[in-house]
Write a protein that holds these residues in place. Sequence first.
Motif, short mmCIF file in Angstrom:
data_model
loop_
_atom_site.label_atom_id
_atom_site.label_comp_id
_atom_site.label_asym_id
_atom_site.label_seq_id
_atom_site.Cartn_x
_atom_site.Cartn_y
_atom_site.Cartn_z
N TYR A 114 -83.44 17.87 -44.29
CA TYR A 114 -84.12 16.92 -45.55
C TYR A 114 -83.42 16.96 -46.71
CZ TYR A 114 -88.33 18.43 -42.82
OH TYR A 114 -89.35 18.86 -42.06
N ARG A 115 -83.40 15.83 -47.34
CA ARG A 115 -82.46 15.76 -48.55
C ARG A 115 -83.37 16.16 -49.63
NH1 ARG A 115 -79.48 10.21 -51.18
NH2 ARG A 115 -80.16 11.11 -53.16
N LEU A 116 -82.72 17.17 -50.39
CA LEU A 116 -83.47 17.87 -51.37
C LEU A 116 -84.05 17.22 -52.12
CD1 LEU A 116 -83.76 21.08 -52.30
CD2 LEU A 116 -81.92 20.57 -54.23
N ASP A 117 -83.73 16.12 -52.89
CA ASP A 117 -84.55 15.20 -53.92
C ASP A 117 -85.28 14.44 -53.17
OD1 ASP A 117 -82.24 13.87 -53.06
OD2 ASP A 117 -81.95 12.92 -54.76
N TRP A 143 -98.65 27.55 -54.18
CA TRP A 143 -97.91 27.17 -53.11
C TRP A 143 -97.46 25.85 -53.51
CZ3 TRP A 143 -97.18 31.05 -50.18
CH2 TRP A 143 -98.06 32.04 -49.80
N PHE A 144 -96.19 25.66 -53.27
CA PHE A 144 -95.78 24.19 -53.49
C PHE A 144 -95.70 23.36 -52.23
CE2 PHE A 144 -91.94 21.18 -54.02
CZ PHE A 144 -92.43 20.73 -55.42
N THR A 187 -86.50 20.58 -58.03
CA THR A 187 -86.79 21.07 -59.34
C THR A 187 -87.36 22.50 -59.21
OG1 THR A 187 -89.13 20.47 -59.27
CG2 THR A 187 -87.78 19.04 -60.32
N VAL A 188 -87.47 23.16 -57.86
CA VAL A 188 -87.91 24.26 -57.60
C VAL A 188 -86.74 25.35 -57.42
CG1 VAL A 188 -89.23 25.67 -55.84
CG2 VAL A 188 -89.85 23.55 -56.52
N PRO A 189 -86.94 26.36 -58.11
CA PRO A 189 -85.51 27.48 -58.17
C PRO A 189 -85.60 27.93 -56.68
CG PRO A 189 -86.98 27.95 -59.68
CD PRO A 189 -87.92 26.90 -59.15
N THR A 194 -89.91 30.88 -51.06
CA THR A 194 -90.53 31.53 -50.30
C THR A 194 -92.11 31.15 -50.58
OG1 THR A 194 -90.75 33.05 -51.89
CG2 THR A 194 -89.39 33.66 -50.20
N HIS A 195 -92.38 30.19 -51.36
CA HIS A 195 -93.65 29.80 -51.81
C HIS A 195 -93.94 28.32 -51.46
CE1 HIS A 195 -95.76 33.12 -54.11
NE2 HIS A 195 -94.54 33.46 -53.81
N VAL A 196 -92.67 27.61 -50.77
CA VAL A 196 -92.56 26.20 -50.36
C VAL A 196 -93.06 26.24 -48.88
CG1 VAL A 196 -91.04 24.36 -49.96
CG2 VAL A 196 -90.86 25.89 -52.18
N VAL A 197 -93.88 25.19 -48.85
CA VAL A 197 -94.67 24.91 -47.60
C VAL A 197 -93.99 23.45 -47.06
CG1 VAL A 197 -96.51 24.38 -45.97
CG2 VAL A 197 -96.67 26.01 -47.91
N ALA A 198 -92.95 23.82 -46.29
CA ALA A 198 -92.05 22.46 -45.61
C ALA A 198 -92.70 21.14 -45.17
CB ALA A 198 -90.86 23.06 -44.71
N PRO A 199 -92.36 20.22 -45.17
CA PRO A 199 -93.02 18.92 -44.83
C PRO A 199 -93.80 18.98 -43.53
CG PRO A 199 -90.89 18.32 -45.94
CD PRO A 199 -91.06 19.90 -45.80
N GLU A 200 -93.35 19.50 -42.50
CA GLU A 200 -93.94 19.57 -41.23
C GLU A 200 -94.45 20.62 -40.54
OE1 GLU A 200 -91.10 16.72 -38.64
OE2 GLU A 200 -89.99 17.20 -40.62
N VAL A 201 -94.78 21.64 -41.41
CA VAL A 201 -95.33 22.89 -41.22
C VAL A 201 -96.33 23.39 -41.98
CG1 VAL A 201 -93.08 23.70 -39.95
CG2 VAL A 201 -93.51 24.45 -42.38
#
Length: 555
Positions: A114-117, A143-144, A187-189, A194-201
Amino acid sequence: MADKARTARMEKIVALCKRRGFIFQSSEIYGGLNGFWDYGPLGVELKRNVRQAWWNDMVVANDPLFVQAGAPQGFSIVGIETSIIMHPQVWKVSGHYDLFADKMVDCKEVKGRYRLDHVKGRWVTGKLVPKEGAAPAASDEEWFITTTVDGPEAEEAIAKRAGKILGVKSNELNKLQWKGNVTSLATVPVAKFTHVVAPEVNNPATLTDPRDFNLMFETYTGALQSDENKAFLRPETAQGMFVNFKNVCDSTRVKVPFGIAQIGKSFRNEITPRNFTFRSREFEQMEMEFFCHPSESQQWYSYWRDRRFNWYFKHGLKKENMILREHEKSELAHYSVGTADIEYAFPFLDDGEYGELEGVAHRGDFDLRSHAEGKLDKNLQVEKNADGQPKYRGSGENLTYFDDQTRERFVPHVIEPAAGCDRATLAFLCEAYCEDEAPDDKGEMQSRVVMRFHPRLAPIKAAVFPLVKKDGQPEKALEIYQALKEAGIAATYDAQAAIGKRYRRMDEAGTPWCITVDNDTIKDGTVTVRDRDTLKQDRLPASELVSELSQRLRK
Ligand code: GAP
């Protein structure tokens, strides 16, 4: 307009593009190829007209012998067409080899990139639903929750995902505890990934740290696939103008200030192509490099910025749907003293958001000096290796200009209006789409879809109809049709179905004038000309049609 209405409008435009043959997905019968598009019979005419309108304004209309309104003086602009694959050194010296990259992240679980932005997310507090067999999370955490859904729908998509991930029922989503609004993953450091839930999981901490991803497509010239034979598909047409600056000066009588213009394909391996043709991997650019004296460059920058902004209004975009956005100092490329984006309120964006149609940049002498001396660094000095040699050598050619009147030799400064032909075409399509009412054959008002293109951009200018298929009407209509075609006016002939239905077919194609041959035509040689927008019907001698329509097209 509410956000959902904008999305619905965009969906209708995309459907019409396919149904009427404006734009198709590339290789559709094989499932399509992401980021590539084909133009159908109507689309190719529309895009050709956009190109022609740009070329007329940028190349044909200018001459040093007269001064355009608002211009400091007269000037010429010459055209050029350069190859898509250029010497690899071009891209090293231009900076694209080192710097033309987007930040991307990979998902280790689903192997997605994924493109970060382009990943959007929102912070929410809750307890994750544990994976089967795992111990439940001990406490509530933040969680993000992310999505790749763009624009107005992103918030709802995130809310639904959050419900699923945190085990909240769909009718209780309003109880979720959000922190802040939807924002980009950029915008997330990284420490908080570790608190980011990626788009497809549905579990956190599956994303890699952001990495640079060069957008240039690579290929090889010749039979050997070695590093020495590596080449790139051009990511912009502009470099073709810079490397031919000397050729143009030597082979023509241009004098600074002057421009070199080109329309052609460019290629960028976009990580997440999206929004119909807006962000594609293969697209067409319409770029012009304007070479001027450094002391006059600020004046020329303002001139081109305003002239280019106005070009879009002249061709049908509404002022209220556009903005001219001057870049902040911090946004400027290191060599630039000014850049403005011309932006349009595409319906796939949120209310109040705009997407770039064109950038007008003051590029200083960065490009000519780089191609002469070697790639320049942030301080506009030739970038050196540890051994003191240029990191990427320039051509060593003299890319200065000698003014034989002032006897001054200098490196011209460059103002670059860089437009996207596909983006402009998409904006004209979006602006043109309209739903209203028109009378049917019985005079009753019925809804219709009408594409209100500027007549010069309309793929078909005139449709010729015999009212009935007898009494000599088809023969007369064909005669008129042929005369229009021979005069170079894009026309079509239609004798099928009731007249109201034929009008509607042409309204959807954006045809400004429908010409009907009836009994009176046979008697007195006049026809009716129905205007797509006003619905007014004028009666005109058929013999005057070519000159009348030609005149209307010049307006
Ligand atoms: N020479 C400068 C240059 O290339 P740019 O802003 O990267 O500048 C100019 O590109 C224009 O090309 C953009 O304003 C846009 O209209 C179009 N463009 C850029 N990338 C595109 C893409 N992936 N898909 C469609 N159009 C694109």
